[in-house]
Design an enzyme around this catalytic site. Structure first.
Site, PDB file in Angstrom:
ATOM      1  N   GLY A   1      43.848  44.953  62.128  1.00 49.93           N
ATOM      2  CA  GLY A   1      44.528  44.956  60.829  1.00 49.93           C
ATOM      3  C   GLY A   1      43.602  44.991  59.627  1.00 49.93           C
ATOM      4  O   GLY A   1      44.022  44.659  58.518  1.00 49.93           O
TER       5      GLY A   1
ATOM      6  N   GLU B   1      43.357  38.489  42.808  1.00 54.78           N
ATOM      7  CA  GLU B   1      42.175  38.028  43.550  1.00 54.78           C
ATOM      8  C   GLU B   1      42.130  38.611  44.961  1.00 54.78           C
ATOM      9  O   GLU B   1      41.052  38.932  45.488  1.00 54.78           O
ATOM     10  CB  GLU B   1      42.198  36.495  43.630  1.00 54.78           C
ATOM     11  CG  GLU B   1      40.996  35.863  44.294  1.00 54.78           C
ATOM     12  CD  GLU B   1      39.697  36.105  43.523  1.00 54.78           C
ATOM     13  OE1 GLU B   1      39.569  35.621  42.408  1.00 54.78           O
ATOM     14  OE2 GLU B   1      38.805  36.794  44.070  1.00 54.78           O
TER      15      GLU B   1
ATOM     16  N   LYS C   1      37.460  48.980  44.866  1.00 56.97           N
ATOM     17  CA  LYS C   1      37.096  47.567  44.651  1.00 56.97           C
ATOM     18  C   LYS C   1      35.955  47.457  43.631  1.00 56.97           C
ATOM     19  O   LYS C   1      35.932  46.540  42.812  1.00 56.97           O
ATOM     20  CB  LYS C   1      36.697  46.932  45.980  1.00 56.97           C
ATOM     21  CG  LYS C   1      37.886  46.714  46.913  1.00 56.97           C
ATOM     22  CD  LYS C   1      37.398  46.302  48.286  1.00 56.97           C
ATOM     23  CE  LYS C   1      38.557  46.009  49.217  1.00 56.97           C
ATOM     24  NZ  LYS C   1      38.121  45.949  50.621  1.00 56.97           N
TER      25      LYS C   1
ATOM     26  N   VAL D   1      40.209  42.180  46.149  1.00 55.47           N
ATOM     27  CA  VAL D   1      38.774  42.360  46.440  1.00 55.47           C
ATOM     28  C   VAL D   1      38.252  41.139  47.186  1.00 55.47           C
ATOM     29  O   VAL D   1      38.452  40.004  46.739  1.00 55.47           O
ATOM     30  CB  VAL D   1      37.947  42.522  45.135  1.00 55.47           C
ATOM     31  CG1 VAL D   1      36.485  42.838  45.460  1.00 55.47           C
ATOM     32  CG2 VAL D   1      38.529  43.596  44.235  1.00 55.47           C
TER      33      VAL D   1
HETATM   34  N1  HSE Z   1      40.757  48.068  54.304  1.00 51.53           N
HETATM   35  C1  HSE Z   1      40.193  46.982  53.576  1.00 51.53           C
HETATM   36  C2  HSE Z   1      38.822  46.679  54.145  1.00 51.53           C
HETATM   37  C3  HSE Z   1      41.104  45.788  53.666  1.00 51.53           C
HETATM   38  O1  HSE Z   1      38.569  47.105  55.273  1.00 51.53           O
HETATM   39  O2  HSE Z   1      38.023  46.028  53.490  1.00 51.53           O
HETATM   40  C4  HSE Z   1      40.698  44.633  52.797  1.00 51.53           C
HETATM   41  O3  HSE Z   1      40.691  44.965  51.448  1.00 51.53           O
END
Ligand code: HSE
Length: 330
Positions: A185, A128, A203, A131
């Protein structure tokens, strides 16, 4: 379960997401009222400072120690990337150990195979967190796909690009906005994966698999990222009463699946115009239930750890159900 009845977790990786999971587990998070014990945290570098600091006594660089300890009830994979994560996840499944993964690159590339291995060894693979961060979109898709026909699925599903586009609306340049997304992050180790739409395509592959039962190769999805989007494009969109968003979408068309990822001018009253910063929004169109929109926090330490906690809950519940069924049939 451990002798004291605790669910024992082996955690692979202690980056943004892994450290968030460690934090939750070390602060006594119970699942279905069952205590959870963090046994190991696999890292590459023992000397790096970590948060929470209490994670240090759990660190190991020895993957076999984590994968082969019979006390470990569940593996949580937060390494990211294809290898060595794929090898470790498959090894755990082959031992019959349930795996929870936050790794969309892995699931998009090997999800079909790993699901088959999990079935063969009568265990579970949950993802889960791969995504939509904290948004339980995969759960919802499974539910809808089992009871209805899904016609289309899509959304604003990459937080980094959404953060960047939001910051550009507020006057930052793309470079400044990318640095801001990295510092909080959201961005992948290599932010190109976000900016070029790779993360969104991976995704989308997972969304398509759950919606339509087909594992589409993520690199077959027509894809355009946001690197060509300029501050002028964003200003022009605003004049038209729209907002530029990186939209991923897939629908069934004459027996095939049409899937795309690309920057789109979204009208302000559309649900995809609403997410700001790290938020994501998903729209699922179904034959009988109509359209369903779900939105929330799509990336970051807390949001992603929250999704993993939900999967831990499911793993424990299915283990409890299996053992109570075994008791009934004994
Ligand atoms: N790099 C991904 C984003 C992290 O920015 O959505 C979360 O899946």
């Amino acid at each position: 379960l451990d002798t004291d009845g605790a669910l024992v977790v082996g955690l692979l990786g202690c980056g943004v997401v892994g450290s968030g999971v460690a934090d939750r587990l070390l602060h006594g998070f119970p699942v279905c009222s069952t205590p959870v014990r963090l046994a190991y945290v696999l890292v590459r570098d023992l000397s790096r400072p970590r948060s929470p600091t209490s994670v240090h006594s759990h660190l190991t660089t020895l993957v076999d120690q984590v994968l082969n300890d019979p006390k470990v009830d569940v593996i949580v994979e937060c390494i990211g990337g294809l290898e060595p994560a794929a090898r470790y996840v498959e090894a755990a499944l082959r031992r019959g150990v349930p795996v929870i993964s936050a790794n969309k690159a892995l699931i998009a590339e090997r999800g079909e195979r790993l699901e088959a291995v999990a079935r063969q060894y009568r265990t579970t693979l949950k993802y889960e967190a791969a995504v939509g961060g904290a948004i339980p979109v995969l759960r919802m898709l499974r539910h809808l796909a089992s009871a209805d026909e899904i016609l289309a699925v899509g959304g604003v599903i990459n937080s980094t690009t959404n953060h960047v586009l939001s910051q550009m609306e507020d006057g930052l340049s793309m470079n400044e906005a990318v640095r801001a997304a990295q510092s909080v992050g959201y961005a992948e180790a290599d932010p190109i994966s976000d900016l070029d739409g790779i993360d969104a395509a991976q995704k989308l592959t997972i969304l398509v698999a759950l919606a339509f039962g087909t594992w589409l190769p993520w690199n077959s999805i027509a894809r355009c990222g946001i690197r060509q989007v300029s501050v002028d494009d964003i200003a022009a969109a605003r004049r038209l009463g729209t907002r530029v968003k990186l939209v991923a979408s897939a629908r069934r068309e004459a027996g095939n699946i049409a899937a795309t990822v690309g920057p789109t001018n979204v009208p302000l009253n559309h649900p995809f115009a609403a997410p700001r910063d790290a938020e994501n929004a998903f729209l699922i169109a179904t034959r009988h239930a109509g359209s369903i929109v779900i939105a929330g926090s799509g990336a970051g330490r807390e949001a992603t750890a929250a999704a993993i906690m939900g999967d831990l809950h499911d793993v424990l519940r299915s283990a409890t159900l299996t053992s109570s069924k075994e008791t009934i049939h004994a």
